[in-house]
Design a protein around this motif. Structure first.
Motif, short mmCIF file in Angstrom:
data_model
loop_
_atom_site.label_atom_id
_atom_site.label_comp_id
_atom_site.label_asym_id
_atom_site.label_seq_id
_atom_site.Cartn_x
_atom_site.Cartn_y
_atom_site.Cartn_z
N ASP A 76 -8.66 3.38 -4.00
CA ASP A 76 -7.58 4.37 -4.13
C ASP A 76 -6.30 3.92 -3.43
O ASP A 76 -6.21 2.81 -2.91
CB ASP A 76 -8.04 5.73 -3.61
N GLN A 77 -5.30 4.84 -3.42
CA GLN A 77 -4.00 4.50 -2.84
C GLN A 77 -3.88 4.92 -1.38
O GLN A 77 -2.80 4.85 -0.83
CB GLN A 77 -2.88 5.24 -3.56
N GLU A 78 -4.97 5.43 -0.80
CA GLU A 78 -4.85 5.91 0.58
C GLU A 78 -4.36 4.78 1.48
O GLU A 78 -4.86 3.66 1.41
CB GLU A 78 -6.21 6.40 1.09
N ARG A 79 -3.37 5.08 2.31
CA ARG A 79 -2.87 4.08 3.25
C ARG A 79 -4.02 3.60 4.12
O ARG A 79 -4.93 4.37 4.44
CB ARG A 79 -1.79 4.69 4.14
N MET A 80 -3.97 2.34 4.53
CA MET A 80 -5.02 1.83 5.39
C MET A 80 -4.82 2.40 6.79
O MET A 80 -3.75 2.88 7.13
CB MET A 80 -4.97 0.30 5.41
N GLY A 81 -5.87 2.36 7.60
CA GLY A 81 -5.84 2.94 8.94
C GLY A 81 -4.55 2.61 9.66
O GLY A 81 -4.13 1.45 9.70
N ALA A 82 -3.92 3.61 10.21
CA ALA A 82 -2.64 3.39 10.86
C ALA A 82 -2.80 3.17 12.36
O ALA A 82 -1.91 3.44 13.13
CB ALA A 82 -1.73 4.57 10.60
N ASN A 83 -3.97 2.67 12.78
CA ASN A 83 -4.17 2.35 14.19
C ASN A 83 -3.23 1.21 14.56
O ASN A 83 -3.08 0.25 13.81
CB ASN A 83 -5.64 1.93 14.41
N ILE A 84 -2.61 1.32 15.72
CA ILE A 84 -1.62 0.32 16.13
C ILE A 84 -2.24 -1.07 16.27
O ILE A 84 -1.57 -2.08 16.22
CB ILE A 84 -0.97 0.79 17.47
N ARG A 85 -3.60 -1.12 16.42
CA ARG A 85 -4.28 -2.42 16.58
C ARG A 85 -4.80 -2.99 15.26
O ARG A 85 -5.38 -4.05 15.24
CB ARG A 85 -5.47 -2.27 17.54
N ARG A 126 0.39 -8.87 10.04
CA ARG A 126 1.17 -7.70 9.57
C ARG A 126 0.38 -6.43 9.87
O ARG A 126 -0.78 -6.29 9.46
CB ARG A 126 1.38 -7.86 8.06
N PRO A 127 0.95 -5.45 10.60
CA PRO A 127 0.23 -4.20 10.88
C PRO A 127 -0.17 -3.51 9.58
O PRO A 127 0.66 -3.38 8.67
CB PRO A 127 1.24 -3.36 11.68
N SER A 128 -1.42 -3.07 9.46
CA SER A 128 -1.90 -2.51 8.19
C SER A 128 -1.19 -1.20 7.84
O SER A 128 -1.08 -0.84 6.67
CB SER A 128 -3.41 -2.31 8.22
N GLY A 129 -0.69 -0.48 8.85
CA GLY A 129 0.02 0.78 8.58
C GLY A 129 1.35 0.57 7.89
O GLY A 129 1.93 1.51 7.37
N THR A 130 1.87 -0.68 7.87
CA THR A 130 3.17 -0.94 7.24
C THR A 130 3.02 -1.34 5.77
O THR A 130 4.01 -1.55 5.09
CB THR A 130 3.95 -2.06 7.97
N LEU A 131 1.78 -1.45 5.29
CA LEU A 131 1.58 -1.80 3.88
C LEU A 131 1.89 -0.59 3.01
O LEU A 131 1.59 0.54 3.38
CB LEU A 131 0.13 -2.23 3.62
#
Length: 804
Positions: A114-123, A380-385
């Motif tokens: 799906d299109q759900e953003r990936m985990g936005a954990n800073i790590r 690349r932080p995953s939350g920025t995808l």
């Protein structure tokens, strides 16, 4: 004896015929049969989906596509798989209820992409989210020189530590004390604790030093002295709550800001006190900036400056981890490389001792390149995808899989893709199908609909007007059908006869975020400006990196709306506020009575309308509340009315109904009507005011966000792919809305791949020529007509083909 011959010859024939029959029966299971599906707005529908084929599901946003594919087929498949585990294991899994459907036959294992953003954990980074970092760490622990230790020595999430002390052991019935020592070598940079950034706080934004705590000195969102925080801070005894902060001693100020967690007793209750700064770091800064609520993000932007850690230079790793190298490259260098370059570097490594590891790494990195994400880097932080990038990243683990006869369910895989990239995505979908899998794709783009073997069109409208199968058959048949999708499938926008003149320009100078190569460009104001280019060319980096944080700029991006089942369009847009006040004024009572989350809530279901029964590892049961019959309010509250309707009847109205209701007469509320008109403008007229946010589709949520932020006082609106989740027929409405914003004196900047939006623009800025380090430059600036005439860029070629 003569009788024995026929019987001996008949036995093999019986066995042969039963084998043939079994083969025929097993071959008959070549469809997924759905009968009587009623999930969300589905109206008792029945469909047959061919297996090992690519089926596209079309229809306007809100017509029931996701309810059929995700809410019915995929949900039941996952529920049945979960039931094969022991009750103990099921206790740790999400409990899934059985979808509201009569018959589901022929299901196979469903994998949802799906299109759900990936985990936005800073790590969380692209490397950690796809397990590539884990493989690289093992590689460096085996081949890196100097040798440091296990793979933990290369992990930015593991800190180095050592310790010693006495331990008590039970040996042979005797308790023996022994001294033990331990040592862990981790890769975490101690200065930034593995985040790559260090934070500096502007204390003047955190508190007003001329006020005391009781007067509300703390200006952090949610830190009201009337609530829990007031109880903790004012009852701690570490400082005088009535003394202005500027008069605090050094010790008092330190306790307020930096005190480590300490057990204290307030009003006879044991609680933990913690200083303001560590509390902010845990509650706000542990999240990726993109995942924060808008008001929290605004506060963090004002109060905190993030600078690259001077000790690790943003690599997150300590000196030791950076010193160990393979062929002159450290693990930090590998993570900073563009994935396509890293794939070539790994290919050149010839080390038989780690051959299986190199093979696994090579396969995963090649999948990134194949899927069109070779321009990313592992750090690349995953939350920025973006939503599309996150979806394609999730696809990677399925591409090389040897599993077959799986049902893959995709939610608009063309999101975030330039027309040039859609062909590549189509090839991947066909590749999955050709391996013997069933591929279900919810899609609006004609280029992807065209590759379907089978099409199911839902409609005819959205919400209560949808939920029916209006067409089932081949894509060619859909094109010829008289359904909304069929009529619009061959739609092509045409270039505008005249474009607006710019009233000014927003200057961007020396932009170098991510892959941008010192870009200088003027974005015109007072017009509809479209920023385009292939995925990864630097569009979002240019706009979000240079313009988004300026004053007067309103950003409406793709981040999902976080909301519980108590949140609905009325609460999210602020619509409920003027309605509650009008009800209170008309009936001479308190506004709090008209909120299902406050005083007016039904005491039995606490305003939820349903009563939930938790059944441990089995799916919980939600039954309509007997007391309020699902209306969510106390009976006494429903006696109050406005314009002849009670509050529960208002919340069950659709946006279109409510817009008429609040426009005139006794129920006239201009503030509510204004919000409702915006919701109607973005194509949400069919959504009911009290519908839980959790039941809205991705496209509906984005348009809800668009409607709520259109009321902001901004002069410049930045929209990130507003056509996401929009049916072909709705794109025209969106263009009308953008025109109204521009004609109303606003500047609109749209990051978009949809050719209809490009053709409608007044000015286009095209980035490229490729992705990653092959992009990051402005390759064209001008009007759409000039771009079509020029046709030297990939965008120009596709736009020329589109407008004919």
């Amino acid at each position: 004896m003569p009788d024995a011959t026929p019987s001996s010859t008949s036995r093999p024939s019986t066995s042969r015929s039963s084998t043939t029959r079994a083969a025929r029966e097993s071959d008959a299971h070549d469809i997924i049969r759905v009968q009587g599906a009623r999930e969300n707005n589905l109206k008792d529908i029945s469909v047959e989906i061919p297996k090992r084929r690519l089926t596209v599901l079309t229809g306007v946003s809100g017509s029931g596509k996701s309810s059929l594919v995700f809410g019915t087929i995929a949900a039941e498949s996952q529920r049945l798989i979960n039931e094969t585990y022991s009750a103990f294991v099921q206790g740790f899994m999400p409990a899934l209820g059985r979808p509201d459907v009569d018959v589901l036959e022929g299901l196979t294992t469903a994998i949802i992409v799906d299109q759900e953003r990936m985990g936005a954990n800073i790590r969380s980074t692209v490397g950690t989210a796809t397990d590539v970092n884990a493989m690289l760490r093992i590689l460096f622990s085996r081949l890196g020189q100097p040798h440091l230790g296990t793979s933990k020595a290369f992990s930015f999430n593991v800190a180095s530590m050592s310790g010693a002390g006495a331990v008590t052991l039970d040996k042979g019935g005797e308790k023996i004390k022994e001294r033990r020592e331990f040592s862990i070598t981790g890769g975490m940079c101690n200065r930034c604790e593995g985040t790559g950034d260090v934070t500096d706080f502007d204390y003047s934004v955190i508190y007003d030093e001329d006020k005391s705590l009781r007067e509300g000195a703390l200006t952090i969102p949610g830190y009201s002295m009337d609530g829990w925080y007031g109880r903790v801070f004012m009852g701690s005894g570490f400082f005088d709550p009535d003394k202005p902060i500027r008069k605090y001693t050094k010790k008092e100020r330190s306790d307020l800001l930096f005190k480590e967690p300490t057990k204290i007793k307030v009003d006879g209750i044991n609680i933990t006190y913690e200083g303001v700064i560590p509390r902010i770091q845990k509650s706000m800064l542990s999240k990726d900036r993109e995942a924060m609520q808008p008001h929290i993000r605004a506060f963090v932007d004002r109060a905190v400056t993030f600078t690259t850690c001077p000790e690790c230079d943003g690599t997150r790793l300590n000196e030791g981890a950076r010193s160990s190298k393979i062929r002159g490259k450290s693990i930090a260098d590998c993570c900073q490389m563009q994935i396509s370059d890293l794939a070539e570097w790994i290919r050149d490594l010839d080390e038989p001792s780690v051959a299986p590891l190199l093979e696994g790494l090579q396969e995963t990195l090649d999948s990134f390149v194949e899927i069109g994400l070779g321009y990313l880097s592992l750090d690349r932080p995953s939350g920025t995808l973006s939503g599309g990038e996150a979806q394609r990243t999730k696809m990677i683990r399925h591409l090389g899989s040897a599993l077959t006869d799986i049902t893959y369910v995709f939610d608009e895989p063309s999101i975030g893709l330039h027309p040039h990239d859609i062909q590549r995505m189509n090839n991947l979908l066909l590749q999955l199908r050709d391996k013997g899998n069933t591929v279900l794709v919810v899609e609006h783009k004609p280029e992807t609909i065209a590759i379907g073997d089978h099409a199911i069109d839902l409609g005819p409208g959205a919400g209560t007007d949808g939920g029916e199968v209006v067409y089932e058959g081949s894509v060619e048949g859909l094109r010829a059908s008289d359904t909304l999708t069929g009529r619009h499938l061959d739609d092509r926008a045409r270039l505008k006869d005249a474009v607006r003149a710019a009233t000014g320009a927003l200057e961007i100078r020396g932009a170098n975020t991510h892959n941008l190569q010192d870009v200088d460009v003027d974005v015109p104001t007072g017009v509809l400006a479209v920023i385009t280019g292939v995925a990864g060319s630097g569009k979002s980096s240019l706009i979000h990196g240079s313009l988004a944080r300026q004053d007067g700029v309103v950003v409406i991006d793709q981040t999902s709306i976080k909301g519980s089942r108590r949140s609905n369009p009325a609460t999210y847009t602020g619509l409920l506020e003027p309605i509650r006040k009008a009800f209170a004024k008309a009936n001479g009572v308190k506004p709090a009575l008209f909120s299902p989350n406050s005083e007016g809530a039904c005491p039995t279901c606490k305003g939820a309308g349903v009563v939930y029964m938790d059944l441990a590892m089995m799916a919980g049961v939600a039954s309509t509340c007997d007391e309020c019959e699902g209306r969510r309010f106390q009976a006494s509250v429903l006696e109050y009315s406005l314009g002849g309707r009670d509050i529960s009847e208002v919340l069950s109205m659709s946006v279109a109904e409510a817009e008429d209701f609040f426009a005139e007469g006794e129920a006239r509320i201009p503030a509510a009507h204004k919000i409702l008109a915006r919701l109607e403008d973005v194509g949400l007229g069919y959504v009911t005011l009290g519908q839980p946010l959790t039941t809205l589709s991705g496209g509906e949520r984005q348009r809800l966000k668009l409607a709520s932020q259109m009321g902001d006082k901004g002069e410049v609106y930045i929209l990130d792919e507003p056509t996401t989740g929009l049916h072909l027929a709705d794109v025209e409405n969106l263009l009308g809305l953008l025109d109204r914003l521009v004609d109303g004196g606003k500047s609109v900047i749209v990051i978009e791949h949809h050719q209809a939006v490009m053709a409608h623009a007044d000015w286009i800025i095209d980035l490229g020529p490729g992705a990653g380090h092959d992009g990051g430059k402005v390759v064209f600036e001008g009007t759409p007509a000039e771009l079509v005439k020029d046709a030297s860029t990939l965008t120009g070629e596709h736009l020329k083909e589109y407008v004919g």
